[in-house]
Design a protein around this motif. Structure first.
Motif: not given
Length: 292
Positions: A57, A61-62, A71-75, A77, A80, A106
């Motif tokens: 993380g 969160g960024s 912003p960037m999600e944990r682990h 993209f 997904n 992103n």
């Protein structure tokens, strides 16, 4: 079989993958023994996600790049994202993810990410290649998150298993709080190559080592039987994790890790970030070996 599922096979093992995330979903021996966690959503709905362009993380969160907060999600993209298959052979497959307008919003770099899987005897080799198509340095982390069934049979429990490092280690784990490092450490091994497994080890989240002498770790049963090794010569960090109480163990080679809780968030200043020059290629590999 799912339309997006890809199968590799040789005389020793069979491996399956899906195009979403270029994720390894199965690794079996000829007798049908399954080594990869089958993503039971009651515990953890993944098999072996690819961690890119960050591992773990980020503080708040960024990250910041060129004074812009993104912003960037944990682990990241990649896990997904839908990959294309560029090469498919009986014992080899190459998945490709290319930057596009949506991803660029992103992650403001032009890149190509290749994930190659190859079978050779009792071994599956995984190779990551990152091409920087930007006119500036590209900053990223990359890591693996394979989850292995543990126990591997119906005659044992999780506590029968241990992890064997290839040489004696004196290691402290880096402690996490709310997914970020807080600077605290806790002794994990003292001149020993054996880490006995129990569920309580993971009550404080993942066991993370910033550096190990060993570049091979083996999951073994004290009663004998099948075992599995992960070889990671080109990776600096190592994560070990399970959802507390779950019948699996993750052995995770990383180049990069989560933020510290006092991180400024500037991507280029992130600890253990990879800086790839324009038009350059970065590559690293790890292998999974099955032992009967």
């Amino acid at each position: 079989m799912e339309k997006s599922q890809i199968i590799l096979k040789n005389d020793f093992i069979t491996a399956a993958f899906k195009t979403k995330g270029a994720e390894l979903t199965s690794l079996k021996t000829i007798d049908g023994t399954e080594f990869i966690w089958q993503a039971d959503p009651n515990y953890w709905p993944w098999h072996s996600p690819l961690l890119f362009p960050i591992v773990g993380g980020l503080n708040n969160g960024s990250f910041f790049h060129n004074f812009k907060r993104i912003p960037m999600e944990r682990h990241g993209f990649a896990r997904n994202s839908e990959f294309e298959v560029s090469i498919k052979e009986d014992d080899r497959v190459v998945f490709v993810l290319q930057s596009n307008d949506a991803l660029f919003e992103n992650y403001p770099f032009i890149f190509t990410l290749e994930v190659e899987y190859r079978l050779l005897g009792n071994e599956l080799t995984v190779t990551y290649r990152v091409y920087n198509g930007s006119i500036e340095k590209m900053y990223f982390n990359i890591g693996a998150h394979p989850a292995f069934n543990c126990p591997l049979d119906n005659n044992s429990t999780f506590e029968y298993y241990y992890l064997e490092f290839e040489q004696p280690e004196t290691l402290s784990r880096q402690m996490l709080k709310n997914g970020l490092f807080n600077g605290d450490t806790k002794p994990a091994l003292k001149n020993s190559s054996i880490l006995a497994l129990n569920h309580e080890l993971f009550n404080d989240d993942a066991i993370i080592f910033f550096e190990t002498k060993s570049k091979k770790i083996t999951l073994k049963n004290r009663k004998g039987g099948k075992s599995i090794s992960v070889l990671f010569p080109k990776f600096k960090q190592l994560g070990l994790w399970q959802k507390p109480g779950a019948p699996f163990i993750c052995i995770e080679p990383w180049n990069g890790h989560a933020d510290f809780d006092n991180s400024t968030g500037v991507l280029k200043d992130k600890k253990n970030i990879i800086a790839l020059e324009p038009k350059a290629i970065y590559s690293c590999s790890y292998s999974i070996q099955i032992h009967e």
